[in-house]
Design a protein around this motif. Sequence first.
Motif, short mmCIF file in Angstrom:
data_model
loop_
_atom_site.label_atom_id
_atom_site.label_comp_id
_atom_site.label_asym_id
_atom_site.label_seq_id
_atom_site.Cartn_x
_atom_site.Cartn_y
_atom_site.Cartn_z
N GLN A 139 0.83 -1.21 0.00
CA GLN A 139 0.00 0.00 0.00
C GLN A 139 0.87 1.26 0.00
N GLU A 140 1.96 1.20 0.76
CA GLU A 140 2.88 2.35 0.80
C GLU A 140 3.50 2.59 -0.58
N PHE A 141 3.88 1.52 -1.25
CA PHE A 141 4.43 1.64 -2.61
C PHE A 141 3.38 2.21 -3.55
N ILE A 142 2.16 1.71 -3.45
CA ILE A 142 1.07 2.18 -4.32
C ILE A 142 0.79 3.66 -4.08
N ASN A 143 0.82 4.08 -2.82
CA ASN A 143 0.51 5.48 -2.49
C ASN A 143 1.65 6.43 -2.83
N LYS A 144 2.89 5.99 -2.59
CA LYS A 144 4.03 6.90 -2.72
C LYS A 144 4.72 6.86 -4.09
N GLU A 145 4.86 5.67 -4.65
CA GLU A 145 5.65 5.53 -5.88
C GLU A 145 4.80 5.38 -7.15
N LEU A 146 3.68 4.64 -7.02
CA LEU A 146 2.92 4.30 -8.22
C LEU A 146 2.35 5.51 -8.97
N PRO A 147 1.86 6.56 -8.27
CA PRO A 147 1.32 7.70 -9.04
C PRO A 147 2.30 8.28 -10.05
N ASP A 148 3.57 8.45 -9.66
CA ASP A 148 4.57 8.98 -10.60
C ASP A 148 4.84 7.98 -11.73
N ILE A 149 4.89 6.68 -11.38
CA ILE A 149 5.14 5.64 -12.38
C ILE A 149 4.06 5.67 -13.46
N LEU A 150 2.82 5.94 -13.04
CA LEU A 150 1.68 5.89 -13.96
C LEU A 150 1.36 7.23 -14.62
N ILE A 197 -2.36 -9.82 -13.91
CA ILE A 197 -2.09 -11.26 -13.98
C ILE A 197 -1.95 -11.80 -12.56
N GLY A 198 -2.80 -12.78 -12.23
CA GLY A 198 -2.80 -13.33 -10.87
C GLY A 198 -3.34 -12.33 -9.87
N SER A 199 -4.52 -11.77 -10.17
CA SER A 199 -5.06 -10.66 -9.37
C SER A 199 -5.71 -11.08 -8.06
N GLY A 200 -5.84 -12.40 -7.84
CA GLY A 200 -6.43 -12.85 -6.58
C GLY A 200 -7.84 -12.32 -6.41
N SER A 201 -8.14 -11.88 -5.18
CA SER A 201 -9.50 -11.42 -4.88
C SER A 201 -9.68 -9.92 -5.09
N LEU A 215 -7.74 -2.99 -6.96
CA LEU A 215 -8.58 -1.80 -6.86
C LEU A 215 -7.80 -0.60 -6.33
N GLN A 216 -6.87 -0.85 -5.41
CA GLN A 216 -6.03 0.25 -4.92
C GLN A 216 -5.22 0.85 -6.07
N MET A 217 -4.67 -0.01 -6.92
CA MET A 217 -3.87 0.48 -8.05
C MET A 217 -4.75 1.19 -9.08
N LEU A 218 -5.93 0.64 -9.33
CA LEU A 218 -6.84 1.26 -10.30
C LEU A 218 -7.27 2.65 -9.84
N ARG A 219 -7.42 2.83 -8.54
CA ARG A 219 -7.75 4.16 -8.00
C ARG A 219 -6.63 5.15 -8.31
N LYS A 220 -5.39 4.69 -8.27
CA LYS A 220 -4.26 5.58 -8.57
C LYS A 220 -4.25 5.94 -10.06
N LYS A 265 -15.32 -10.36 -7.96
CA LYS A 265 -16.60 -9.84 -8.48
C LYS A 265 -17.46 -9.27 -7.36
N GLU A 266 -17.45 -9.94 -6.21
CA GLU A 266 -18.22 -9.45 -5.06
C GLU A 266 -17.66 -8.11 -4.57
N LEU A 267 -16.33 -8.00 -4.57
CA LEU A 267 -15.69 -6.75 -4.15
C LEU A 267 -16.09 -5.60 -5.07
N VAL A 268 -16.07 -5.85 -6.38
CA VAL A 268 -16.46 -4.81 -7.35
C VAL A 268 -17.92 -4.42 -7.16
N SER A 269 -18.78 -5.41 -6.90
CA SER A 269 -20.22 -5.12 -6.78
C SER A 269 -20.54 -4.25 -5.56
N ARG A 270 -19.70 -4.32 -4.52
CA ARG A 270 -20.00 -3.52 -3.32
C ARG A 270 -19.11 -2.28 -3.17
#
Length: 296
Positions: free
Chosen positions: A35-46, A61-65, A70-75, A101-106
């Motif tokens: 989460q720290e990487f997603i919040n601090k580094e990913l925005p500049d990367i993207l 690839i291999g997105s699990g549940s 979703l955290q990355m997609l928000r960025k 799918k359940e996570l996306v629906s809620r």
Amino acid sequence: MDKSSSMRSLFSDHSRYVKSFQLFLDRSTEHQCMQEFINKELPDILSRIGNGNSSINVLGIGSGSGEVDLQMLRKVEEKHPEVHINNDIVEPSAEHVMLYKELVSRTPDLQKMSFKWNKMTSSEYEKQMKEENEKKKWDFIHMIQVLYYVESIEETIKFCHQHLEKNGKIVIILVSGNSGWASLWKKYGSRLPLNDICNYITSRDVKEAVDRMGLKCQHYDLPSIMDITECFIDGNEEGELLVDFLTETLHFSKTAPPSFKSELMEYLKQPDCSTRKDDKIVFNNTLGAIVVEPLF
């Protein structure tokens, strides 16, 4: 592996594997460091993906549940608020696809995102794309804790790179070559149950593969720890479950030869794997993130 031993892969009991994985997440800072990487580094990367188009294509690839997805997609959305995000997901577990799918629906406010689930392995997906002569490209491809399960690291990265848009990025996260995992696997991997599901791969191996392929990449350390104190309390059920996860062995404490068990448990306490902090034994769970750039 000791031929007389009755040790079996943890993956042979899906239910216990899932329980051990959940306990690992509870006892470690795995998701927090991501989460720290997603919040601090990913925005500049993207920041430069998308090429000014009205939509951005993302492949997981291999997105699990789906929680990390979703955290990355928000960025992506924060950096590119005007565009629609097309999200392709490759995940072989029917259970994880259902949970995603359940996570996306809620989850509120996903109107600018679309989701397409492909219940298959990355190798099956690559094969399908080739058979259909599919030329689709993505702006952002991520593989989080998944390259352990592919048939060939280089072939998987090569496939992703061939389908990367101009200014696109590939983000790969795995355990670090400097982690306790790397030390444990190097010393005892050959003596633990072999299985065809998981390979002992670290971010160092991926960095070396990317370098061999002549691709440009950046590397980030993601410091993480796991409290393994319970592993050393005799008869502690959660401790035994964590040891199963660490060794990827079903009921390691009960099935490993006594001399091997005591040797490995002692090694888990050593500086190669862990440190002591306030009467706790803390395992080095550090991850590595590798960001692969397009050639052009």
